[in-house]
Design a protein around this motif. Structure first.
Motif, PDB file in Angstrom:
ATOM      1  N   GLU A 109       0.817  -1.213   0.000  1.00 35.28           N
ATOM      2  CA  GLU A 109       0.000   0.000   0.000  1.00 35.28           C
ATOM      3  C   GLU A 109       0.852   1.264   0.000  1.00 35.28           C
ATOM      4  OE1 GLU A 109      -2.705  -0.349   3.268  1.00 35.28           O
ATOM      5  OE2 GLU A 109      -3.470  -2.269   2.546  1.00 35.28           O
ATOM      6  N   ASN A 110       2.139   1.126   0.291  1.00 37.28           N
ATOM      7  CA  ASN A 110       3.053   2.263   0.323  1.00 37.28           C
ATOM      8  C   ASN A 110       3.962   2.310  -0.897  1.00 37.28           C
ATOM      9  OD1 ASN A 110       2.808   3.587   3.177  1.00 37.28           O
ATOM     10  ND2 ASN A 110       2.630   1.386   3.483  1.00 37.28           N
ATOM     11  N   LEU A 111       3.671   1.467  -1.881  1.00 36.05           N
ATOM     12  CA  LEU A 111       4.477   1.411  -3.095  1.00 36.05           C
ATOM     13  C   LEU A 111       3.630   1.770  -4.301  1.00 36.05           C
ATOM     14  CD1 LEU A 111       6.316  -1.964  -2.479  1.00 36.05           C
ATOM     15  CD2 LEU A 111       7.316   0.301  -2.334  1.00 36.05           C
ATOM     16  N   GLY A 112       4.288   2.148  -5.362  1.00 34.12           N
ATOM     17  CA  GLY A 112       3.603   2.353  -6.635  1.00 34.12           C
ATOM     18  C   GLY A 112       3.544   1.036  -7.390  1.00 34.12           C
ATOM     19  N   ASN A 113       3.312   1.126  -8.668  1.00 34.61           N
ATOM     20  CA  ASN A 113       3.226  -0.049  -9.522  1.00 34.61           C
ATOM     21  C   ASN A 113       4.634  -0.428  -9.970  1.00 34.61           C
ATOM     22  OD1 ASN A 113       2.452  -2.070 -11.191  1.00 34.61           O
ATOM     23  ND2 ASN A 113       1.393  -0.783 -12.669  1.00 34.61           N
ATOM     24  N   GLN A 117      10.173  -4.336 -11.272  1.00 35.71           N
ATOM     25  CA  GLN A 117      11.453  -3.748 -10.890  1.00 35.71           C
ATOM     26  C   GLN A 117      11.871  -4.193  -9.483  1.00 35.71           C
ATOM     27  OE1 GLN A 117      11.629   0.530 -11.025  1.00 35.71           O
ATOM     28  NE2 GLN A 117      13.818   0.566 -10.661  1.00 35.71           N
ATOM     29  N   LEU A 118      10.918  -4.213  -8.546  1.00 34.33           N
ATOM     30  CA  LEU A 118      11.255  -4.640  -7.191  1.00 34.33           C
ATOM     31  C   LEU A 118      11.670  -6.111  -7.189  1.00 34.33           C
ATOM     32  CD1 LEU A 118      11.530  -3.955  -4.207  1.00 34.33           C
ATOM     33  CD2 LEU A 118       9.120  -4.602  -3.921  1.00 34.33           C
ATOM     34  N   GLY A 119      10.964  -6.932  -7.945  1.00 34.38           N
ATOM     35  CA  GLY A 119      11.328  -8.342  -8.026  1.00 34.38           C
ATOM     36  C   GLY A 119      12.745  -8.537  -8.531  1.00 34.38           C
ATOM     37  N   LEU A 164      15.945  -5.332   1.919  1.00 31.62           N
ATOM     38  CA  LEU A 164      14.691  -4.787   1.412  1.00 31.62           C
ATOM     39  C   LEU A 164      14.789  -3.269   1.279  1.00 31.62           C
ATOM     40  CD1 LEU A 164      11.790  -5.208   0.507  1.00 31.62           C
ATOM     41  CD2 LEU A 164      11.113  -5.227   2.936  1.00 31.62           C
ATOM     42  N   MET A 165      15.418  -2.619   2.250  1.00 32.32           N
ATOM     43  CA  MET A 165      15.600  -1.155   2.170  1.00 32.32           C
ATOM     44  C   MET A 165      16.464  -0.770   0.974  1.00 32.32           C
ATOM     45  SD  MET A 165      16.057   0.079   6.101  1.00 32.32           S
ATOM     46  CE  MET A 165      14.639   0.566   7.048  1.00 32.32           C
ATOM     47  N   LEU A 166      17.526  -1.523   0.727  1.00 34.60           N
ATOM     48  CA  LEU A 166      18.386  -1.244  -0.432  1.00 34.60           C
ATOM     49  C   LEU A 166      17.588  -1.363  -1.729  1.00 34.60           C
ATOM     50  CD1 LEU A 166      21.720  -3.112   0.398  1.00 34.60           C
ATOM     51  CD2 LEU A 166      21.351  -0.641   0.326  1.00 34.60           C
ATOM     52  N   ALA A 167      16.793  -2.415  -1.840  1.00 39.03           N
ATOM     53  CA  ALA A 167      15.990  -2.616  -3.052  1.00 39.03           C
ATOM     54  C   ALA A 167      14.970  -1.491  -3.216  1.00 39.03           C
ATOM     55  CB  ALA A 167      15.282  -3.974  -2.995  1.00 39.03           C
ATOM     56  N   LEU A 168      14.320  -1.100  -2.137  1.00 42.76           N
ATOM     57  CA  LEU A 168      13.323  -0.023  -2.211  1.00 42.76           C
ATOM     58  C   LEU A 168      13.969   1.308  -2.576  1.00 42.76           C
ATOM     59  CD1 LEU A 168      11.085  -0.929   0.849  1.00 42.76           C
ATOM     60  CD2 LEU A 168      10.486  -1.123  -1.582  1.00 42.76           C
ATOM     61  N   GLU A 169      15.189   1.516  -2.099  1.00 42.25           N
ATOM     62  CA  GLU A 169      15.907   2.740  -2.454  1.00 42.25           C
ATOM     63  C   GLU A 169      16.210   2.774  -3.951  1.00 42.25           C
ATOM     64  OE1 GLU A 169      19.430   5.266  -0.469  1.00 42.25           O
ATOM     65  OE2 GLU A 169      19.928   3.175  -0.892  1.00 42.25           O
ATOM     66  N   ARG A 170      16.586   1.634  -4.521  1.00 43.55           N
ATOM     67  CA  ARG A 170      16.892   1.576  -5.952  1.00 43.55           C
ATOM     68  C   ARG A 170      15.633   1.686  -6.812  1.00 43.55           C
ATOM     69  NH1 ARG A 170      20.931  -2.433  -4.126  1.00 43.55           N
ATOM     70  NH2 ARG A 170      19.369  -4.038  -4.463  1.00 43.55           N
ATOM     71  N   VAL A 171      14.522   1.120  -6.333  1.00 44.27           N
ATOM     72  CA  VAL A 171      13.268   1.185  -7.077  1.00 44.27           C
ATOM     73  C   VAL A 171      12.711   2.605  -7.011  1.00 44.27           C
ATOM     74  CG1 VAL A 171      10.877   0.374  -7.113  1.00 44.27           C
ATOM     75  CG2 VAL A 171      12.732  -1.251  -6.802  1.00 44.27           C
ATOM     76  N   ASP A 172      12.864   3.255  -5.868  1.00 42.10           N
ATOM     77  CA  ASP A 172      12.517   4.672  -5.689  1.00 42.10           C
ATOM     78  C   ASP A 172      11.062   4.997  -6.031  1.00 42.10           C
ATOM     79  OD1 ASP A 172      13.110   7.274  -4.916  1.00 42.10           O
ATOM     80  OD2 ASP A 172      13.640   7.880  -6.950  1.00 42.10           O
ATOM     81  N   THR A 173      10.124   4.176  -5.557  1.00 44.20           N
ATOM     82  CA  THR A 173       8.710   4.481  -5.759  1.00 44.20           C
ATOM     83  C   THR A 173       7.966   4.562  -4.429  1.00 44.20           C
ATOM     84  OG1 THR A 173       8.110   2.158  -5.995  1.00 44.20           O
ATOM     85  CG2 THR A 173       8.591   3.379  -8.025  1.00 44.20           C
ATOM     86  N   GLY A 174       8.669   4.700  -3.355  1.00 44.00           N
ATOM     87  CA  GLY A 174       8.043   4.765  -2.039  1.00 44.00           C
ATOM     88  C   GLY A 174       8.342   3.500  -1.266  1.00 44.00           C
ATOM     89  N   GLY A 175       7.818   3.437  -0.076  1.00 43.20           N
ATOM     90  CA  GLY A 175       8.001   2.258   0.752  1.00 43.20           C
ATOM     91  C   GLY A 175       9.196   2.343   1.671  1.00 43.20           C
ATOM     92  N   LEU A 176      10.261   3.018   1.249  1.00 40.60           N
ATOM     93  CA  LEU A 176      11.444   3.131   2.094  1.00 40.60           C
ATOM     94  C   LEU A 176      11.123   3.929   3.361  1.00 40.60           C
ATOM     95  CD1 LEU A 176      14.400   2.498   2.547  1.00 40.60           C
ATOM     96  CD2 LEU A 176      14.984   4.505   1.188  1.00 40.60           C
ATOM     97  N   ASP A 177      10.384   5.012   3.218  1.00 44.02           N
ATOM     98  CA  ASP A 177      10.004   5.802   4.397  1.00 44.02           C
ATOM     99  C   ASP A 177       9.150   4.985   5.357  1.00 44.02           C
ATOM    100  OD1 ASP A 177      11.401   8.003   3.511  1.00 44.02           O
ATOM    101  OD2 ASP A 177       9.674   8.887   2.493  1.00 44.02           O
ATOM    102  N   TYR A 178       8.283   4.151   4.807  1.00 41.53           N
ATOM    103  CA  TYR A 178       7.434   3.262   5.618  1.00 41.53           C
ATOM    104  C   TYR A 178       8.314   2.346   6.474  1.00 41.53           C
ATOM    105  CZ  TYR A 178       4.324  -0.798   6.414  1.00 41.53           C
ATOM    106  OH  TYR A 178       3.618  -1.840   6.956  1.00 41.53           O
TER     107      TYR A 178
END
Length: 185
Positions: A109-113, A117-119, A164-178
């Protein structure tokens, strides 16, 4: 069912494979390999060199439809080894734990589409990502949940909060702040 013969890998204009056949006229062909997992051929590159940096595209043809997905090699160092080294040096030991299920359930719910890319960033195989996209083709939240479930159940790499934080940082669509709010807040 997708025909394996209709799948090919390319780097730039060079066709590297067609089905399970490796193009012997491409530079570095002796380091290329193909693995298959029932429906798809996966490209494997051994002894990566600087020449291998770049974008690789996998084209799959089904009837009149062609699907193209890609991945990128952009680091000479083995990314996994680099992340393991960084993970060992991080001060907060909580980030070396496996994320709780309730956190992973709230993350989509805190990520985009960005399921594909995340996978890729989490090390999920292209064929496994495709399976998720087909299974949940109209529900991006279920796509994300399935990708995260597959990652958490992976036996190849310990699925840590830090990874997971590293991956979210690279994807850069949200979720890292969560995640930062939950684990570092």
């Amino acid at each position: 069912m997708i025909s394996k013969k209709a799948q090919s890998w390319r780097k730039g204009e060079a066709v590297l494979t067609q089905g399970c056949e490796i193009n012997n006229r491409t530079r570095g062909h002796e380091r290329l390999g193909i693995t298959n997992d029932q429906r798809f051929y996966n490209l494997k590159i051994c002894n990566i060199t600087e020449y291998d940096f770049g974008i690789y595209l996998c084209e799959t043809q089904q009837g009149n439809s062609v699907t193209t997905e890609g991945t990128k090699i952009n680091s000479f160092r083995n990314k996994l080894q680099e992340e393991q080294f960084e993970a060992q040096n991080i001060a907060d030991v909580r980030l070396q734990e496996i994320p709780h299920d309730d956190v992973l359930e709230g993350l989509p719910e805190n990520l985009g589409n960005c399921a594909v890319q995340l996978g890729i960033e989490l090390g999920i195989t292209v064929s496994s990502i495709k399976e998720t996209m087909v299974r949940y083709h109209k529900d991006m939240y279920k796509q994300m949940s399935d990708i995260l479930r597959k990652w958490k159940s992976s036996i190849q790499v310990k699925p840590t909060i830090y990874r997971l934080m590293l991956a979210l940082e690279r994807v850069d669509t949200g979720g890292l702040d969560y995640l930062k709010e939950i684990y570092l807040g």
